[in-house]
Design a protein around this motif. Structure first.
Motif, mmCIF file in Angstrom:
data_model
loop_
_atom_site.group_PDB
_atom_site.id
_atom_site.type_symbol
_atom_site.label_atom_id
_atom_site.label_comp_id
_atom_site.label_asym_id
_atom_site.label_seq_id
_atom_site.Cartn_x
_atom_site.Cartn_y
_atom_site.Cartn_z
ATOM 1 N N THR A 169 -4.698 3.071 7.461
ATOM 2 C CA THR A 169 -4.677 3.144 5.911
ATOM 3 C C THR A 169 -5.846 2.103 5.429
ATOM 4 O O THR A 169 -6.665 1.654 6.184
ATOM 5 C CB THR A 169 -3.305 2.486 5.610
ATOM 6 O OG1 THR A 169 -3.388 0.847 6.365
ATOM 7 C CG2 THR A 169 -2.166 2.893 6.172
ATOM 8 N N LYS A 170 -5.972 2.218 4.056
ATOM 9 C CA LYS A 170 -7.013 1.305 3.521
ATOM 10 C C LYS A 170 -6.923 -0.209 3.880
ATOM 11 O O LYS A 170 -7.859 -0.984 4.240
ATOM 12 C CB LYS A 170 -6.867 1.354 1.854
ATOM 13 C CG LYS A 170 -7.373 2.811 1.443
ATOM 14 C CD LYS A 170 -7.225 2.631 0.058
ATOM 15 C CE LYS A 170 -7.799 4.173 -0.707
ATOM 16 N NZ LYS A 170 -7.579 4.143 -2.227
ATOM 17 N N ILE A 171 -5.684 -0.864 3.794
ATOM 18 C CA ILE A 171 -5.693 -2.167 4.073
ATOM 19 C C ILE A 171 -5.686 -2.381 5.884
ATOM 20 O O ILE A 171 -6.278 -3.407 6.452
ATOM 21 C CB ILE A 171 -4.536 -2.916 3.848
ATOM 22 C CG1 ILE A 171 -4.193 -4.398 4.334
ATOM 23 C CG2 ILE A 171 -3.078 -2.180 4.622
ATOM 24 C CD1 ILE A 171 -5.318 -5.073 3.441
ATOM 25 N N ASP B 244 -13.341 7.182 13.328
ATOM 26 C CA ASP B 244 -13.013 7.403 11.694
ATOM 27 C C ASP B 244 -11.518 8.048 12.179
ATOM 28 O O ASP B 244 -11.224 9.002 11.379
ATOM 29 C CB ASP B 244 -13.893 8.255 11.072
ATOM 30 C CG ASP B 244 -15.180 7.522 11.006
ATOM 31 O OD1 ASP B 244 -15.378 6.428 10.639
ATOM 32 O OD2 ASP B 244 -16.291 8.168 11.393
ATOM 33 N N SER C 221 -1.223 -0.980 10.577
ATOM 34 C CA SER C 221 -2.431 -0.661 10.154
ATOM 35 C C SER C 221 -2.829 1.023 9.895
ATOM 36 O O SER C 221 -3.723 1.297 9.431
ATOM 37 C CB SER C 221 -3.730 -1.127 11.179
ATOM 38 O OG SER C 221 -3.672 -0.570 12.350
ATOM 39 N N HIS D 90 -7.912 -0.466 7.652
ATOM 40 C CA HIS D 90 -9.290 -0.578 8.082
ATOM 41 C C HIS D 90 -9.925 -2.281 7.898
ATOM 42 O O HIS D 90 -10.595 -2.557 8.827
ATOM 43 C CB HIS D 90 -10.023 0.225 6.971
ATOM 44 C CG HIS D 90 -10.087 1.656 7.357
ATOM 45 N ND1 HIS D 90 -10.690 2.222 8.460
ATOM 46 C CD2 HIS D 90 -9.790 2.831 6.738
ATOM 47 C CE1 HIS D 90 -10.663 3.277 8.480
ATOM 48 N NE2 HIS D 90 -9.941 3.764 7.308
ATOM 49 N N GLU E 36 0.897 -1.129 -0.036
ATOM 50 C CA GLU E 36 0.003 -0.105 -0.137
ATOM 51 C C GLU E 36 0.948 1.273 -0.030
ATOM 52 O O GLU E 36 0.570 2.047 -0.833
ATOM 53 C CB GLU E 36 -0.881 0.064 1.131
ATOM 54 C CG GLU E 36 -1.815 1.298 1.190
ATOM 55 C CD GLU E 36 -3.159 1.132 2.138
ATOM 56 O OE1 GLU E 36 -3.626 1.934 2.449
ATOM 57 O OE2 GLU E 36 -3.355 0.230 2.823
#
Length: 219
Positions: free
Chosen positions: A113-115, A108, A81, A117, A55
């Protein structure tokens, strides 16, 4: 203030430490369980490591100082993460903290990061802590290990959480998880310590697997 203290769950630290057979079996299960987990989950570890690094090109693992049994400090390990400079961003996000007491949580969190989450939702970021269990500074079931800065704000009652080894999972993780505020977390941890036993621990491990498959409010 005195009325609040009366309502709290009581704990006798000396009684908790006088359980040699339980401690022996608990440590035996920790060694077998964490060792088997590290071997059997090694393909998943490899996949997650690849996804985390892909990522943003940053480090795969994240280590952080935590406080364990009797106030002893140690390094905890996780799959990263959050963005690489997440720790440096805490002060600027302090006003967004959603949990009262000696904890820092944002639902939130912009640092995730996206991965991150995904792996946080299913608690996959916690898997490297099997190594912490194997080497003995954590156990499979027990209170979550706090940050040193959090412990500095603990009352004497809150410090009862440090009577036993910290764990990868526990009572509040399989019940309220991130929906619990700090005081509720402390109460549930002390309730666990009071009722801990071989079959009780086994039941919490089984429930944890269920929570990982069907997440209950992780962030």
């Amino acid at each position: 203030m005195e009325e609040e203290d009366v309502a709290k769950v009581e704990l006798n630290p000396k009684k908790v430490k006088k359980r040699p057979f339980y401690r022996f079996f608990k440590r035996s299960v920790d060694i077998v369980g964490s060792g088997a987990g590290l071997v059997l989950l090694s393909p998943l570890f490899g996949y997650l490591a690849y996804k985390v690094h892909k990522e943003d090109g940053g480090s795969v693992f994240y280590s952080q100082e935590r406080v364990g049994k009797d106030g002893k400090k140690f390094k905890i390990y996780k799959f990263r993460s959050m963005v690489p400079n997440a720790d440096q961003m805490v002060e600027e996000l302090e006003d967004q903290n959603e949990i009262d007491g000696a904890m820092f949580k944002i639902k939130d969190d912009p640092r995730v990061t996206k991965i991150g989450h995904v792996i946080r939702k299913y608690s996959l970021d916690e898997l490297p802590q099997l190594w912490n269990v194997l080497i003995g500074n954590m156990t499979l079931v027990g209170p979550r290990p706090p940050l040193p800065s959090e412990v500095e704000e603990y009352s004497d009652y809150d410090k009862l959480r440090l009577t036993v080894k910290p764990g990868c999972t526990g009572l509040w993780q399989v019940t309220k998880r991130n929906e619990a505020d700090f005081d509720e977390m402390v109460e549930l941890d002390i309730e666990y310590i009071n009722h801990s036993g071989f079959f009780y621990d086994l039941g919490l491990i089984v429930r944890t697997i269920g929570v990982m498959i069907h997440p209950n409010g992780a962030y």
